[in-house]
Design an enzyme around this catalytic site. Structure first.
Site, PDB file in Angstrom:
ATOM      1  N   HIS A   1       0.828  -1.211   0.000  1.00 25.65           N
ATOM      2  CA  HIS A   1       0.000   0.000   0.000  1.00 25.65           C
ATOM      3  C   HIS A   1       0.862   1.260   0.000  1.00 25.65           C
ATOM      4  CE1 HIS A   1      -3.912   1.891   1.783  1.00 25.65           C
ATOM      5  NE2 HIS A   1      -3.185   2.842   1.211  1.00 25.65           N
TER       6      HIS A   1
ATOM      7  N   ARG B   1       1.945   8.669  -6.558  1.00 26.50           N
ATOM      8  CA  ARG B   1       1.528   9.980  -7.120  1.00 26.50           C
ATOM      9  C   ARG B   1       1.772  10.180  -8.611  1.00 26.50           C
ATOM     10  NH1 ARG B   1      -1.517  10.299  -2.814  1.00 26.50           N
ATOM     11  NH2 ARG B   1      -0.668  11.349  -1.003  1.00 26.50           N
TER      12      ARG B   1
ATOM     13  N   ASN C   1      -5.161   5.953  -6.620  1.00 27.69           N
ATOM     14  CA  ASN C   1      -5.718   7.317  -6.556  1.00 27.69           C
ATOM     15  C   ASN C   1      -4.768   8.345  -7.171  1.00 27.69           C
ATOM     16  OD1 ASN C   1      -3.887   7.209  -4.419  1.00 27.69           O
ATOM     17  ND2 ASN C   1      -5.148   8.410  -3.028  1.00 27.69           N
TER      18      ASN C   1
ATOM     19  N   ASN D   1      -5.771   9.416   7.258  1.00 26.30           N
ATOM     20  CA  ASN D   1      -6.976   8.600   7.115  1.00 26.30           C
ATOM     21  C   ASN D   1      -6.586   7.130   7.024  1.00 26.30           C
ATOM     22  OD1 ASN D   1      -8.431  10.945   6.929  1.00 26.30           O
ATOM     23  ND2 ASN D   1      -8.775  10.801   4.722  1.00 26.30           N
TER      24      ASN D   1
ATOM     25  N   ASP E   1       1.210   2.670   3.714  1.00 23.25           N
ATOM     26  CA  ASP E   1       0.310   3.770   3.314  1.00 23.25           C
ATOM     27  C   ASP E   1       1.128   5.040   3.069  1.00 23.25           C
ATOM     28  OD1 ASP E   1      -1.893   5.213   2.544  1.00 23.25           O
ATOM     29  OD2 ASP E   1      -2.816   5.293   4.533  1.00 23.25           O
TER      30      ASP E   1
HETATM   31  O1  DOR Z   1      -4.104   9.456   4.871  1.00 19.42           O
HETATM   32  C1  DOR Z   1      -4.301   8.976   3.768  1.00 19.42           C
HETATM   33  N1  DOR Z   1      -3.740   9.508   2.660  1.00 19.42           N
HETATM   34  N2  DOR Z   1      -5.118   7.924   3.652  1.00 19.42           N
HETATM   35  C2  DOR Z   1      -5.531   7.459   2.450  1.00 19.42           C
HETATM   36  O2  DOR Z   1      -6.282   6.518   2.431  1.00 19.42           O
HETATM   37  C3  DOR Z   1      -5.086   8.126   1.216  1.00 19.42           C
HETATM   38  C4  DOR Z   1      -3.801   8.813   1.417  1.00 19.42           C
HETATM   39  C5  DOR Z   1      -3.403   9.745   0.283  1.00 19.42           C
HETATM   40  O3  DOR Z   1      -3.534   9.354  -0.880  1.00 19.42           O
HETATM   41  O4  DOR Z   1      -2.919  10.842   0.559  1.00 19.42           O
END
Ligand code: DOR
Length: 383
Positions: free
Chosen positions: A18, A22, A52, A236, A263
């Protein structure tokens, strides 16, 4: 010629399930070159990249472009994760067969939970045709709208809208039922609550094909770290409470939580140098994960064999990557660590383009000295 420091450890190369690299779209925060460079410095030989991006990785074209870029860059391997739904909008499913054929190892709408039960059911059914896990960022948006941090005493004190842990538990409970109903592979991204651990333990005891990951920050920090509006701690899902941290540690130690994932979420200076409510959530993790968690091992809070398993064999088997265990004839995906070296986390020592971490200035013990991917040195002590 490699002259390892006396007492160095040789481990299988680490696998991150995970990371947010970017690229395409937000290359000022990170790109595939800098992200894979940071990964190599952190001991990772394989990095799964969340979808994302801008545009969202919901197509064969984006998946192929990311892989082509990673191939040009060299270093650790990149494994794209495709989106579950087009544009991560939670509605129309992506062409998962195309994504799989192009090289995606899983699907996820990470950052945006799939809240519709019917979309989630179809996603599980469709992904299982291609033996891909569905990775869910479990968050019931109806309960988290406008939330800034964990709902508890600190959010009350700071006057910030809280994100209740039940928002995660509700979605995990529903998804486990859907996973049982469909027989599909379901994976919980960045588990953060005691409730999630309890639900997973029960589901696993009944033999469901479910798995989960936890981040270093959810294992190490509580909502108290937010202090007086420290945006570095905005993330998050949010940092929770002591009993959640304890449950996550126990879940990782006993295998209820399979994997550690970073993450890794790079953000620019201005994304964090602002009002708490305006700050972007997330923190970097690729270069800090191993030394931070070796600290937990030293405290006796996590067995070393579980730390290694959760960063190597467990994530690689979830993503269906080749076996990471060191054995004769295997490819040399390895990381060499000096477990005794002490160092201080400083911006100038990090390869990631972004420096957003609440662990800045922390003294840690344990340093990656060398990383090899298929026998090639991709990181050599900073040189
Ligand atoms: O804190 C977070 N940032 N949680 C996520 O699920 C996405 C991530 C991000 O892409 O910045």
């Amino acid at each position: 010629v490699i002259a390892p420091p006396p007492g160095a450890w040789l481990l299988p190369g680490l696998v991150d399930l995970h990371a947010h690299l970017r690229e395409p779209g937000q290359e000022s925060k990170e790109d595939i070159r800098s992200g894979l460079g940071a990964a190599a410095a952190g001991g990772f030989t394989d990095v799964c990249a969340m979808p994302n991006t801008v545009p969202v990785n919901d197509s064969r074209m984006v998946t192929e472009a990311m892989l082509a870029r990673a191939h040009d860059v060299g270093g650790p391997r990149l494994h794209p994760i495709g989106a579950i739904t087009m544009g991560q909008r939670g509605e129309a499913l992506t062409e998962m067969g195309d994504l799989r054929e192009a090289g995606a190892v899983a699907v996820s709408d990470d950052g945006r939970c799939v809240t519709s039960s019917s979309v989630m059911r179809r996603a599980l059914e469709y992904a299982s045709v291609f033996d891909m896990p569905v990775i869910q960022h479990a968050e019931d948006h109806a309960l988290t709208e406008g939330s800034q941090m964990h709902e508890g005493s600190v959010s009350t004190k700071l006057g910030l809208r809280g994100w209740p842990r039940v928002a995660e538990d509700i979605i995990v409970a529903r998804d486990l039922m859907l996973a049982e109903y469909t027989g599909a592979r379901y994976h919980v991204a960045h588990a953060s609550t005691e409730g999630t651990v309890r639900l997973l333990r029960e589901a696993k005891s009944r033999g469901l094909r479910v798995s989960a990951e936890v981040t270093p920050h959810h294992l190490l920090l509580t909502h108290e770290a937010v202090g007086l509006y420290d945006t570095a701690c905005k993330v998050n899902p949010p940092l929770r409470e002591e009993h959640d941290v304890q449950a996550l540690r126990e879940g990782l130690a006993d295998g209820t939580i399979d994997a550690v994932a970073t993450d890794h979420a790079p953000h620019g200076i201005l994304d964090k140098h602002c009002e708490f409510a305006e700050a972007k959530p997330g923190m970097i993790g690729l270069e800090l994960c191993l030394p931070l968690l070796l600290g937990l091992v030293e405290q006796g809070a996590l067995p070393l064999n579980r730390l290694v398993e959760s960063l190597t064999h467990a994530p690689s088997s979830i993503a269906r990557l080749p076996d990471k265990r060191i054995r004769e004839g295997a490819r040399a995906d390895l990381v060499l660590i000096d477990p005794e070296e002490r160092w201080t986390i400083e911006a100038s020592r990090l390869r990631s383009k972004s420096k957003n971490t609440p662990f800045m200035g922390r003294n840690v013990k344990g340093r990656v000295k060398m990383t090899l991917v298929a026998g090639n040195i991709v990181f050599n002590g900073g040189s």
